[in-house]
Design an enzyme around this catalytic site. Structure first.
Site, short mmCIF file in Angstrom:
data_model
loop_
_atom_site.label_atom_id
_atom_site.label_comp_id
_atom_site.label_asym_id
_atom_site.label_seq_id
_atom_site.Cartn_x
_atom_site.Cartn_y
_atom_site.Cartn_z
CG HIS A 1 -1.73 -1.21 1.36
ND1 HIS A 1 -1.61 -1.93 2.46
CD2 HIS A 1 -2.30 -1.90 0.57
CE1 HIS A 1 -2.45 -3.13 2.52
NE2 HIS A 1 -2.92 -2.83 1.07
CG ASP B 1 -4.78 2.63 1.55
OD1 ASP B 1 -5.88 2.37 2.28
OD2 ASP B 1 -3.86 2.31 2.02
#
Length: 471
Positions: free
Chosen positions: A17, A112
């Site tokens: 991520h 995200d």
């Protein structure tokens, strides 16, 4: 003249991520001159992650804010997705406090997929809300459409006799369902549904792919009534990949070795920062590489368990000692002329960018897949967890840039003969399939470059998004 937007990004823990979020921030700040603040929830368990964060802070291209840890002492959930979702939920008030303390709050929030609950903070501070999906459009389709499956399908998805349908997209075979959806009784199942609904509530979705690679799937996602209600627009802005680091320092021996190898003669073998094999499977991979008679660079991590069930340790951590402990006897000596074994970590983007590298043996995480594609190397895909089975199917069967084993590596021991054949297929075999895979890798490399270049599809989509930010 309208002032430039101040964009905030919030990233959940983990290299998969963190890397794409930091690269996205770099593009926003350098290509579009936006003021960017990246809020990071660090894992505090990875020295590599700490180094990446420190490097981003030192570069000074944007502001990096590490959020303090949330109390997780009472959390018993063991699944990765479940713990990530709970971690990010408990960081919402911490994130709110951090935004409140800013003299000039951002006008845009990009979260995200695990951070979409922070949209509550965006609403409070009148920020536009965007989701950044670091994976591909097919994965995004599964994420948002799972809420429909939940209403319409009876029983476990993996037990279905027919593929799962998403309008306008390739059907999803039951065996390719992403890990969090495998068991509908688990907490991570309900958490992934919440995340999908959060994505669908955003003002727009940025996805790490490009139009020419996934045109049909993107067109389906941009059907605003895919979910039976208004869905957010989807913007393909990829490929967003890490830039190579320095080839000096601790990795100099590896790159000196690569510089002496013939062009496109080396296969790079790595199963990602979280990928480990069993002792038995690692033994088969080692013998398969040896049998293939191809040059290789192999990033070796300790296997999950030994054949007797005991967990491995790596002793004092020296590369020679730790590798010798769990590789077949004599393997390092027999392959010393053609192979290079690295313990734990290598600068993957730099390795794949070496002229000597002509193939990639990968777990098929999307970041790694994009790094392979953008360097024009064909792949052996070896899915292990998360959405990697979905990625592997797309890369091998839809796009045609990879080969895969007949059985899933998580379901069966893949033997050395099959491994050697897959390696030879992408590296040297002159049959029609091998030639087509290598040609496709070069074609996709050019396609990716074109998408990002001025006038390309991703260049255009990125500019559209920045304009929506109010610039």
């Amino acid at each position: 003249m309208e002032s430039a937007a101040h964009v905030a990004l919030i990233s959940s823990p983990g290299m998969g991520h963190l890397f794409p979020a930091l690269e996205l921030a770099t593009r926003l700040s350098t290509h579009h001159r936006l003021t960017v603040t990246v809020f990071i929830v660090p894992s505090h368990s990875s020295s590599a992650e700490n180094k990446v964060i420190a490097t981003a802070q030192a570069a000074g291209l944007f502001t990096v804010v590490e959020l303090p840890p949330a109390d997780m002492s009472d959390v018993t959930e063991s699944s990765i997705v479940g713990r990530l979702a709970i971690t990010m939920r408990r960081h919402v008030p911490i994130f709110r406090s951090a935004v409140s303390a800013m003299t000039s709050p951002p006008s845009v929030l990009i979260a995200d997929i695990f951070a979409v609950e922070s949209f509550a903070v965006a609403d409070e501070f009148d920020m536009a809300k965007y989701t950044f999906v670091a994976s591909n459009a097919w994965f995004l389709a599964v994420m948002v459409y799972a809420q429909v499956w939940d209403r319409e399908i009876v029983g476990q998805y993996v037990d279905q006799k027919e593929p799962l349908q998403i309008p306008g997209c390739e059907p999803v075979r039951p065996c390719d369902v992403i890990d969090p959806l495998l068991d509908r009784t688990e907490l991570q199942y309900s958490e992934i549904l919440k995340l999908g609904m959060g994505i669908a509530s955003s003002d727009g979705v940025l996805v790490n792919t490009w139009d020419e690679l996934q045109h049909r799937t993107l067109a389906s996602l941009n059907d605003r009534y895919l979910l039976g209600k208004i869905s957010p627009p989807v913007y393909s802005i990829g490929p967003i990949v890490r830039q190579p680091g320095s080839k000096k320092g601790g990795s100099s021996e590896l790159f000196n070795w690569l510089s002496k190898q013939p062009s496109e003669s080396v296969i790079y073998v790595s199963f990602g920062s979280g990928g480990t094999l069993s002792f038995e499977q690692m033994t088969e991979v080692a013998h398969g590489l040896e049998m293939s008679k191809q040059r290789f660079v192999w990033v070796v991590r300790a296997p999950k368990v030994r054949s007797d069930g005991a967990y491995f340790t790596t002793g004092d951590g020296s590369e020679e000692q730790s590798s010798a402990k769990f590789l077949p006897e004599g393997f390092l000596e027999r392959t010393s002329e053609v192979g290079f074994v690295v313990s734990m970590w290598a600068d993957q983007t730099a390795v794949l960018g070496s002229p000597a590298v002509g193939g990639f043996f990968t777990h098929s995480g999307w970041n790694s897949a994009l790094e392979g594609i953008t360097n024009g190397v064909p792949m052996v895909v070896w899915p292990l967890y998360a959405e990697q089975r979905l990625n592997a199917t797309m890369l091998a069967e839809e796009i045609g840039v990879a080969v895969r084993s007949k059985e899933l590596p998580t379901k069966a021991l893949i033997e050395r003969e099959e491994i050697a054949a897959m390696v030879r297929k992408i590296m040297v075999e002159e049959d029609d399939e091998g030639k087509a895979i290598r040609a496709k890798a070069k074609e996709l490399q050019r396609s990716a470059e074109k998408a990002l270049a001025e006038g390309g599809s991703s260049y255009h989509n990125f500019a559209r998004v920045v304009k929506l930010f109010g610039c």
